[in-house]
Write a protein that holds these residues in place. Structure first.
Motif, short mmCIF file in Angstrom:
data_model
loop_
_atom_site.label_atom_id
_atom_site.label_comp_id
_atom_site.label_asym_id
_atom_site.label_seq_id
_atom_site.Cartn_x
_atom_site.Cartn_y
_atom_site.Cartn_z
N ASP A 144 73.29 105.11 -20.48
CA ASP A 144 71.86 105.48 -20.58
C ASP A 144 71.69 106.75 -21.37
O ASP A 144 70.96 107.67 -20.97
N SER A 193 76.27 101.96 -22.23
CA SER A 193 75.26 101.16 -21.54
C SER A 193 73.91 101.54 -22.11
O SER A 193 73.53 102.72 -22.06
N PRO A 201 69.66 99.97 -22.63
CA PRO A 201 68.69 98.91 -22.26
C PRO A 201 68.45 97.97 -23.43
O PRO A 201 68.54 98.36 -24.60
N GLN A 209 70.67 95.45 -19.40
CA GLN A 209 71.46 96.52 -19.99
C GLN A 209 72.68 95.91 -20.67
O GLN A 209 73.39 95.09 -20.08
#
Length: 576
Positions: A102, A132, A134, A228
């Motif tokens: 993120d 990771s 989205p 994700q």
């Protein structure tokens, strides 16, 4: 970037990231958690034997981790001396991996960050990168846009602090361009993301609209439900995408052949060589690789305008749908059309297709065909086949979607479709031994709509023998027809404008016929009732007569009846 306080969850993206890293042997080495926030993965990584080091811009998060006894440092990913700052943190220790969970979506220039991380990894061996991010290609965001919404939230797919957005393709392009190549993945799937709106027909899979959106999105790629992307990468040389300018033909003509009919194949190639518009390529799919050399030999006979346009693709096994799909995979044209090796087209065939496509861009272009009965000549004759009757305008009607759902009325070489349908996941159903063109046509027409040029530019040869209609048993055609209807019935099907009137006329005719049937059945019932009554009267009369004849009085009066009969005949004789 904000202070993220997400807890570790084995079933969530962080759990996926840790599992991906567990196979990289991090024991005794440093794992840099860039943008660590509250350090949700510190404990699980420590359990793997790694030395966890958190890095974050938020000073409060770093202080909280330090108080817990976890090594953490303040780090701004936008600083110009990022590499030097990382070297200071590493301080000569061996690095097992770098985590960017993120993170990249919050960085204005993620490419520069990834390039710095690649240079850091270049000085050590076996450094992995786990990312990771989205997925902005989640189907729920498509639904939101269709509803006219793009709602930023405090977290989730449309976090207010996101400055970059990724699909699977753009993420891969970014990683490869910075020298990171995918080694493993465990993407986090959510059928309903934080953007889902319960009860809205766009978001409910059982609603017709929701199912249609699912159908379109899932056709493009398999990542429509990925929330994700969680991927592990290893370092390599950065690859810069170089755009190769290659002239795209307007039309790809896909020809399927088994190489068993060289004479008709020559006829078809002659038709293509005579085209008035040469803006096309030919993909010749040989559905028997052992015949590839023979087919290439036939193609090589056509010099000049045609031979250099033909690409021969070998294909083995499967049903008729397999070479059709091989042709789709090799096609480069704006539009695609199929032409089997025993059908003929006029010289303006390509010109007519292009005219239709330019008149109604994005639609499926359709035209008309005449039917020609042919038979194979006996061995020894110069001509291997001959026409046995006149051309008949069998396929000279405008496209009717409702009729086509009932049965196919368009020969395979009488429609062309935009190649972009292939990017949307359109393929021929290889479970069908026949009717694969019909099933494809109906689905394609549902998406694109149909433009009829109303030009007769094709000849459909109907063979007396050695043709597919004779090679396939009737029962198999019926089974495949049922399979097509089952396949079409599993997903929503769009009907073009005018379908309501067409359906209304058909339903009206059905109602009229049903009323007539009901009336005839009523009349038939009345006749049957009258007949039953008559039969009952007759039965009763016969029964009474039988009883009378069996009675004593009938037997005693027999001489009297005989005398009466004799007297009656005598009177009739005198009167005559």
């Amino acid at each position: 970037m904000g202070n993220y306080e997400f807890d570790f969850n084995e079933a969530g993206p962080y759990g996926s990231a840790v599992r991906l890293l567990s196979t990289s042997a991090p024991e005794g080495r440093v794992v840099l958690d860039v943008g660590c926030g509250a350090g949700a993965v510190a404990g699980p990584l420590g359990a793997l034997g790694a030395t966890y080091v958190g890095l974050d811009l938020d000073e409060e998060s770093v202080a909280a981790l330090t108080e817990r006894g976890v090594e953490a440092h303040v780090l701004d990913l936008t600083r110009p001396d990022l590499r030097e700052a990382l070297d200071k943190v590493v301080n000569g220790r061996r690095v097992a991996a770098v985590l960017c969970l993120d993170v990249l979506e919050h960085v204005p220039d993620p490419k520069s960050v990834l390039e710095v991380l690649a240079s850091l990894a270049a000085e050590q061996s076996d450094v992995e990168l786990v990312v990771s991010v989205p997925n902005v290609g989640h189907v729920d965001l498509a639904r939101q846009l269709l509803a006219g919404r793009w709602d930023m939230t405090e977290s989730g797919l449309l976090d207010r602090t996101h400055v970059r957005f990724f699909t699977e393709r753009t993420l891969t392009e970014l990683m490869v361009s910075t020298g990171w190549y995918e080694a493993a993945r465990e993407d986090f799937v959510l059928n309903r993301s934080d953007q889902s709106r319960a009860g809205h027909p766009l978001f409910e899979p059982k609603s017709t609209l929701g199912a249609l959106v699912d159908q379109v999105r899932s056709g493009a790629d398999e990542h429509g439900k990925v929330n994700q992307f969680v991927r592990r990468y290893h370092r390599g040389a950065a690859r810069v995408a170089v755009a190769v300018e290659e002239e795209q033909p307007f039309l790809t003509v896909v020809m399927r052949t088994q190489g068993k009919r060289p004479d008709t194949l020559v006829d078809v190639l002659c038709c293509l060589g005579a085209q008035t518009d040469l803006d096309f390529e030919v993909v010749m799919v040989v559905h028997d690789s052992s015949m590839e050399t023979e087919v290439r030999g036939v193609v090589d006979q056509f010099e000049g305008n045609l031979a250099h346009r033909v690409t021969v693709v070998p294909c083995d096994g499967g049903t008729r749908g397999r070479p059709a799909n091989a042709g789709l995979a090799a096609a480069r044209g704006e539009y695609v059309v199929f032409l089997d090796d025993d059908d003929l087209v006029t010289a303006n065939w390509v010109e007519n297709i292009k005219s239709g496509a330019r008149t109604s861009p994005g639609t499926l272009v359709r035209w008309w065909a005449a039917e020609q009965h042919r038979e194979w000549a006996p061995n020894g004759l110069l001509a291997t086949h001959t026409a046995t009757g006149p051309l008949t305008p069998t396929y000279a009607t405008r496209f009717d979607m409702v009729k086509h759902i009932r049965q196919n009325e368009t020969p395979f070489h009488c429609f062309a479709f935009p190649r972009v349908l292939v990017e949307m996941g359109f393929r021929f159903d290889e479970s069908l031994t026949v009717c694969e063109d019909w099933e494809f046509l109906v689905r394609a027409a549902s998406f694109c709509g149909v433009h009829d040029t109303e030009e007769m530019t094709s000849i459909y040869n109907k063979w007396s023998e050695k043709s597919s209609s004779h090679a396939v048993a009737t029962d198999e055609w019926l089974v495949m027809r049922s399979m097509v209807h089952v396949a079409l019935d599993e997903k929503p099907l769009l009907l073009p404008p005018g379908s309501v009137r067409s359906l209304d006329r058909r339903l009206e005719r059905e109602e009229v016929l049903q009323r007539r049937i009901d009336a005839l059945e009523g009349e038939l019932a009345a006749v049957r009732a009258q007949l039953a009554h008559t039969e009952q009267v007759s039965t009763n009369a016969h029964f009474a007569l039988s009883e009378l004849r069996a009675s004593t009085s009938w037997k005693v009066s027999a001489p009297v009846r005989l005398a009466g009969a004799v007297a009656k005949k005598a009177r009739e004789k005198r009167q005559s």
